[in-house]
Design a protein around this motif. Structure first.
Motif, PDB file in Angstrom:
ATOM      1  N   LYS A 312       0.840  -1.206   0.000  1.00 12.45           N
ATOM      2  CA  LYS A 312       0.000   0.000   0.000  1.00 12.45           C
ATOM      3  C   LYS A 312       0.878   1.260   0.000  1.00 12.45           C
ATOM      4  CE  LYS A 312      -3.860   2.101   2.540  1.00 12.45           C
ATOM      5  NZ  LYS A 312      -4.762   1.951   3.718  1.00 12.45           N
ATOM      6  N   ALA A 313       1.970   1.205   0.747  1.00 10.94           N
ATOM      7  CA  ALA A 313       2.874   2.363   0.807  1.00 10.94           C
ATOM      8  C   ALA A 313       3.524   2.610  -0.558  1.00 10.94           C
ATOM      9  CB  ALA A 313       3.945   2.128   1.869  1.00 10.94           C
ATOM     10  N   ARG A 314       3.926   1.545  -1.238  1.00  5.71           N
ATOM     11  CA  ARG A 314       4.545   1.714  -2.565  1.00  5.71           C
ATOM     12  C   ARG A 314       3.538   2.305  -3.558  1.00  5.71           C
ATOM     13  NH1 ARG A 314       6.425  -3.622  -1.310  1.00  5.71           N
ATOM     14  NH2 ARG A 314       8.612  -3.558  -0.604  1.00  5.71           N
ATOM     15  N   LYS A 315       2.298   1.852  -3.462  1.00  3.46           N
ATOM     16  CA  LYS A 315       1.252   2.377  -4.358  1.00  3.46           C
ATOM     17  C   LYS A 315       1.053   3.872  -4.121  1.00  3.46           C
ATOM     18  CE  LYS A 315      -3.586   1.515  -5.679  1.00  3.46           C
ATOM     19  NZ  LYS A 315      -4.123   2.848  -5.368  1.00  3.46           N
ATOM     20  N   LYS A 316       1.000   4.283  -2.841  1.00  2.00           N
ATOM     21  CA  LYS A 316       0.827   5.692  -2.516  1.00  2.00           C
ATOM     22  C   LYS A 316       2.032   6.517  -2.972  1.00  2.00           C
ATOM     23  CE  LYS A 316      -2.467   5.404   1.323  1.00  2.00           C
ATOM     24  NZ  LYS A 316      -3.404   6.434   0.848  1.00  2.00           N
ATOM     25  N   LYS A 317       3.219   5.917  -2.892  1.00  2.00           N
ATOM     26  CA  LYS A 317       4.421   6.627  -3.337  1.00  2.00           C
ATOM     27  C   LYS A 317       4.351   6.889  -4.842  1.00  2.00           C
ATOM     28  CE  LYS A 317       9.475   6.536  -3.133  1.00  2.00           C
ATOM     29  NZ  LYS A 317       9.624   7.791  -2.377  1.00  2.00           N
ATOM     30  N   ARG A 318       3.890   5.879  -5.598  1.00  2.00           N
ATOM     31  CA  ARG A 318       3.743   6.064  -7.052  1.00  2.00           C
ATOM     32  C   ARG A 318       2.713   7.151  -7.362  1.00  2.00           C
ATOM     33  NH1 ARG A 318       4.124   0.316  -7.006  1.00  2.00           N
ATOM     34  NH2 ARG A 318       1.847   0.126  -7.086  1.00  2.00           N
ATOM     35  N   GLU A 319       1.720   7.260  -6.486  1.00  2.00           N
ATOM     36  CA  GLU A 319       0.676   8.273  -6.674  1.00  2.00           C
ATOM     37  C   GLU A 319       1.077   9.623  -6.081  1.00  2.00           C
ATOM     38  OE1 GLU A 319      -2.623   6.440  -4.755  1.00  2.00           O
ATOM     39  OE2 GLU A 319      -2.980   4.972  -6.367  1.00  2.00           O
ATOM     40  N   LEU A 320       2.330   9.706  -5.595  1.00  2.00           N
ATOM     41  CA  LEU A 320       2.900  10.937  -5.021  1.00  2.00           C
ATOM     42  C   LEU A 320       2.160  11.395  -3.764  1.00  2.00           C
ATOM     43  CD1 LEU A 320       3.606  12.957  -8.306  1.00  2.00           C
ATOM     44  CD2 LEU A 320       5.135  11.435  -7.052  1.00  2.00           C
ATOM     45  N   ILE A 321       1.561  10.445  -3.047  1.00  2.00           N
ATOM     46  CA  ILE A 321       0.935  10.759  -1.764  1.00  2.00           C
ATOM     47  C   ILE A 321       2.026  10.681  -0.685  1.00  2.00           C
ATOM     48  CG2 ILE A 321      -0.795  10.049  -0.073  1.00  2.00           C
ATOM     49  CD1 ILE A 321      -2.375   8.865  -2.439  1.00  2.00           C
ATOM     50  N   LEU A 338       2.358   8.647   8.945  1.00  2.00           N
ATOM     51  CA  LEU A 338       3.807   8.537   8.767  1.00  2.00           C
ATOM     52  C   LEU A 338       4.154   8.784   7.307  1.00  2.00           C
ATOM     53  CD1 LEU A 338       5.155   5.465  10.787  1.00  2.00           C
ATOM     54  CD2 LEU A 338       5.327   7.880  11.339  1.00  2.00           C
ATOM     55  N   GLU A 339       5.340   9.370   7.087  1.00  2.00           N
ATOM     56  CA  GLU A 339       5.809   9.577   5.727  1.00  2.00           C
ATOM     57  C   GLU A 339       5.991   8.222   5.035  1.00  2.00           C
ATOM     58  OE1 GLU A 339       7.253  10.812   8.394  1.00  2.00           O
ATOM     59  OE2 GLU A 339       7.647  12.961   8.177  1.00  2.00           O
ATOM     60  N   ILE A 340       5.678   8.166   3.757  1.00  2.00           N
ATOM     61  CA  ILE A 340       5.803   6.923   2.980  1.00  2.00           C
ATOM     62  C   ILE A 340       7.238   6.410   3.017  1.00  2.00           C
ATOM     63  CG2 ILE A 340       5.612   5.884   0.690  1.00  2.00           C
ATOM     64  CD1 ILE A 340       2.924   6.532   1.969  1.00  2.00           C
ATOM     65  N   ASP A 341       8.209   7.311   2.859  1.00  2.00           N
ATOM     66  CA  ASP A 341       9.612   6.883   2.853  1.00  2.00           C
ATOM     67  C   ASP A 341      10.012   6.256   4.186  1.00  2.00           C
ATOM     68  OD1 ASP A 341       9.966   7.655   0.263  1.00  2.00           O
ATOM     69  OD2 ASP A 341      10.856   9.600   0.738  1.00  2.00           O
ATOM     70  N   GLU A 342       9.464   6.747   5.281  1.00  2.00           N
ATOM     71  CA  GLU A 342       9.734   6.172   6.600  1.00  2.00           C
ATOM     72  C   GLU A 342       9.188   4.748   6.683  1.00  2.00           C
ATOM     73  OE1 GLU A 342      10.570   5.979  10.881  1.00  2.00           O
ATOM     74  OE2 GLU A 342      11.386   7.152   9.218  1.00  2.00           O
ATOM     75  N   ILE A 343       7.979   4.540   6.189  1.00  2.00           N
ATOM     76  CA  ILE A 343       7.355   3.218   6.223  1.00  2.00           C
ATOM     77  C   ILE A 343       8.160   2.218   5.391  1.00  2.00           C
ATOM     78  CG2 ILE A 343       5.290   1.917   5.551  1.00  2.00           C
ATOM     79  CD1 ILE A 343       3.704   4.541   6.122  1.00  2.00           C
ATOM     80  N   LEU A 344       8.621   2.666   4.229  1.00  2.00           N
ATOM     81  CA  LEU A 344       9.339   1.767   3.324  1.00  2.00           C
ATOM     82  C   LEU A 344      10.702   1.340   3.869  1.00  2.00           C
ATOM     83  CD1 LEU A 344       8.459   3.350  -0.148  1.00  2.00           C
ATOM     84  CD2 LEU A 344       7.540   1.261   0.875  1.00  2.00           C
ATOM     85  N   LYS A 345      11.184   2.015   4.898  1.00  2.00           N
ATOM     86  CA  LYS A 345      12.458   1.615   5.515  1.00  2.00           C
ATOM     87  C   LYS A 345      12.347   0.286   6.250  1.00  2.00           C
ATOM     88  CE  LYS A 345      14.613   6.147   6.039  1.00  2.00           C
ATOM     89  NZ  LYS A 345      15.101   7.174   6.995  1.00  2.00           N
ATOM     90  N   GLN A 346      11.111  -0.203   6.421  1.00  2.00           N
ATOM     91  CA  GLN A 346      10.967  -1.545   7.003  1.00  2.00           C
ATOM     92  C   GLN A 346      11.545  -2.614   6.091  1.00  2.00           C
ATOM     93  OE1 GLN A 346       7.635  -2.129  10.210  1.00  2.00           O
ATOM     94  NE2 GLN A 346       6.840  -2.296   8.162  1.00  2.00           N
ATOM     95  N   ASP A 347      11.553  -2.313   4.783  1.00  2.00           N
ATOM     96  CA  ASP A 347      12.134  -3.259   3.837  1.00  2.00           C
ATOM     97  C   ASP A 347      13.593  -2.854   3.600  1.00  2.00           C
ATOM     98  OD1 ASP A 347      12.076  -5.448   2.265  1.00  2.00           O
ATOM     99  OD2 ASP A 347      10.811  -4.621   0.690  1.00  2.00           O
ATOM    100  N   SER A 348      14.263  -3.538   2.675  1.00  2.00           N
ATOM    101  CA  SER A 348      15.654  -3.210   2.364  1.00  2.00           C
ATOM    102  C   SER A 348      15.738  -1.836   1.719  1.00  2.00           C
ATOM    103  CB  SER A 348      16.227  -4.251   1.407  1.00  2.00           C
ATOM    104  OG  SER A 348      16.221  -5.526   1.997  1.00  2.00           O
ATOM    105  N   TYR A 349      16.727  -1.062   2.095  1.00  2.00           N
ATOM    106  CA  TYR A 349      16.963   0.236   1.482  1.00  2.00           C
ATOM    107  C   TYR A 349      18.430   0.594   1.715  1.00  2.00           C
ATOM    108  CZ  TYR A 349      17.126   2.723   5.979  1.00  2.00           C
ATOM    109  OH  TYR A 349      17.473   3.171   7.224  1.00  2.00           O
ATOM    110  N   GLY A 350      18.847   1.702   1.188  1.00  2.00           N
ATOM    111  CA  GLY A 350      20.234   2.116   1.380  1.00  2.00           C
ATOM    112  C   GLY A 350      21.078   1.774   0.173  1.00  2.00           C
ATOM    113  N   GLU A 351      22.177   2.513   0.010  1.00  2.00           N
ATOM    114  CA  GLU A 351      23.060   2.290  -1.125  1.00  2.00           C
ATOM    115  C   GLU A 351      23.982   1.107  -0.886  1.00  2.00           C
ATOM    116  OE1 GLU A 351      25.137   5.830  -2.059  1.00  2.00           O
ATOM    117  OE2 GLU A 351      23.327   7.030  -2.372  1.00  2.00           O
ATOM    118  N   GLN A 352      24.395   0.472  -1.962  1.00  2.00           N
ATOM    119  CA  GLN A 352      25.310  -0.649  -1.844  1.00  2.00           C
ATOM    120  C   GLN A 352      26.719  -0.160  -1.503  1.00  2.00           C
ATOM    121  OE1 GLN A 352      25.262  -3.296  -5.231  1.00  2.00           O
ATOM    122  NE2 GLN A 352      23.768  -4.548  -4.157  1.00  2.00           N
ATOM    123  N   ILE A 353      27.458  -1.033  -0.826  1.00  2.00           N
ATOM    124  CA  ILE A 353      28.860  -0.759  -0.550  1.00  2.00           C
ATOM    125  C   ILE A 353      29.642  -0.980  -1.832  1.00  2.00           C
ATOM    126  CG2 ILE A 353      30.872  -1.470   0.806  1.00  2.00           C
ATOM    127  CD1 ILE A 353      28.866  -2.526   2.921  1.00  2.00           C
TER     128      ILE A 353
END
Length: 479
Positions: A312-321, A338-353
């Protein structure tokens, strides 16, 4: 009454401590060595001298040569450590010395021993040019800051107080709590705090004012570690889980929040960085972070553990909510946004080493998927089965696995083959640093006190042989 928790000596030490703990893992051998020896000190009167003597023994390296893990990690730094120590020793005492026993005796008899490493600042330029000096200097800086803090606070605190900064706690201390006022009324007021937006406004204000009184009158020094943990988290939720509708920052009990966090740092209840405490009143950025932490802590205290709807968070992000209500079933439209980007941090995120990057364990933490962990918990998957999957996921997504060259692979393989049980005996203490970093990187966890983390270690039943196997499994994924 809160000034002693945030005076200049506290702030200087906290700042140094935070810098070191942020980069804890490369220094785990050093930290485990200091921790084990410092645990034996029984008197605060000569603790500075004892600490510096322990560090000198670490620099000599003779006490770790029978520990393969420690010696393998530390062997490249023996000469550098000795060079820096000799420089500081000569500057402090005005002469060189090579007699090990004489050096130890001189350190132990020097009441200004806390100044021994003041001159490490002279070596900053050299550290910028040579990478190995950076690693060595960080350990000297930690000892210097810790020694000075002991010197400053030694008249007010006993030796057990300083041990807590090395994760040495009297967790088994079972003091009588029958006469403590807050234990008698606590449940009634905490029930109101747990209701939060569903509570009567007057009832909620009365509860928060009661916790405010406890903050002003309770002597934390008299509490057991379990009581400190309980009262601290409940106060944190009572004061900080109130966000302004306009700004998303704190509302109503800002002074109490700051005083509580300073008190928490003083007793080392958790490792919330100093930047989360020293913010100015108008700094909404950190206020939002603290408010979110309080909300996650409230969820855990209420035993509500939602994994936010990532699809649901990814869908809202695509819709710019920009945000979404994550607890609609609990509070309806009054629920927490909560901000969508904050919620999505539950999954993998961050730049590769990437090649050339310095290793950052925090990057591994960002690559951990909470949804995957939650699935293992729900299925009651054994730790021995779950951890290899988690390790593989983190190492692969971070890019670390791709950076292991043939030479490093051979060294790791040799390390794994020769690893002994004693190499892993301090793994449970390392969890303090790792989990506290995890709290800040992954939404939904909430604050964990050192008592909580110790309980996890105990309840998991991880003995040293299991620790050895788990660490071996983790390393094998890099081979």
């Amino acid at each position: 009454m809160f000034e002693k928790f945030k005076d200049a000596s506290c702030l200087a030490f906290y700042s140094s401590y935070d810098r070191f703990m942020k980069n804890y893992l490369p220094h785990s051998v050093f930290f485990d060595f200091i921790r084990e020896r410092f645990s034996r000190i029984s008197n605060v009167d000569d603790a500075c001298e004892q600490l510096n003597c322990i560090f000198y023994n670490y620099i000599l390296g003779s006490e770790i040569k029978d520990n393969y893990r420690a010696f393998t990690i530390q062997k490249d730094f023996f000469n550098i450590n000795k060079e820096i120590f000799d420089y500081c020793y000569e500057k402090h005492f005005g002469e060189k010395d090579s007699d090990k026993e004489k050096i130890r005796e001189r350190i132990l008899s020097d009441k200004n021993s806390f100044k021994l490493f003041n001159r490490i600042k002279d070596l900053q330029l050299k550290c910028k040019r040579e990478k190995k000096y950076v690693h060595a200097l960080e350990e000297f800086q930690f000892i210097n800051a810790f020694s000075k803090f002991i010197h400053e606070k030694g008249n007010a605190e006993n030796i057990d107080y300083f041990k807590r900064f090395l994760f040495i706690y009297p967790f088994e201390d079972k003091r009588s709590i029958a006469k403590k006022e807050w234990t008698n009324e606590r449940q009634k007021f905490f029930d109101a705090i747990k209701k939060d937006k569903n509570a009567d406004k007057n009832e909620l204000k009365e509860a928060r004012d009661w916790y405010k009184k406890q903050l002003e009158t309770t002597d934390f020094k008299t509490l057991s570690e379990e009581e400190k943990s309980t009262l601290f988290k409940e106060m944190f939720v009572a004061f900080a889980n109130i966000s302004s509708e306009k700004t998303g920052g704190l509302k109503g009990y800002i002074i109490q929040v700051r005083n509580l966090l300073y008190l928490g740092r003083y007793y080392n209840i958790h490792h919330l960085p100093l930047s989360y405490i020293k913010w100015k009143n108008g700094d909404i950025h950190f206020q939002k972070k603290i408010s979110r932490l309080a909300y996650y802590t409230w969820l855990n205290l209420c035993q509500i553990h939602p994994i936010f709807d990532l699809d649901k968070a990814r869908k809202k992000k695509r819709e710019l909510i920009p945000n979404m209500v994550i607890d609609f079933p609990i509070f309806g439209k009054k629920g927490k946004h909560l901000e969508i980007d904050e919620i999505l941090k539950q999954d993998s995120y961050g730049e590769q080493i990437k090649e050339g990057d310095s290793f950052d364990f925090n990057n591994l933490i960002t690559q951990l998927s909470l949804t995957k962990v939650e699935g293992f918990i729900k299925e009651k998957t054994p730790m021995e089965t779950a951890l290899p999957v988690i390790f593989e996921d983190m190492f692969q997504k971070s890019g670390l696995k791709e950076l292991i060259d043939d030479k490093t692979r051979r060294e790791l393989n040799d390390y794994v083959e020769k690893m002994e049980i004693k190499d892993c005996s301090e793994c449970s203490f390392s969890n303090f640093a790792v989990l506290n970093e995890f709290i800040l990187k992954k939404p939904g966890v909430g604050l964990l006190t050192h008592f909580d983390i110790n309980s996890m270690n105990v309840e998991s039943g991880l003995n040293t042989r299991k620790n050895q196997e788990l660490l071996k499994n983790a390393l094998k994924f890099l081979l």
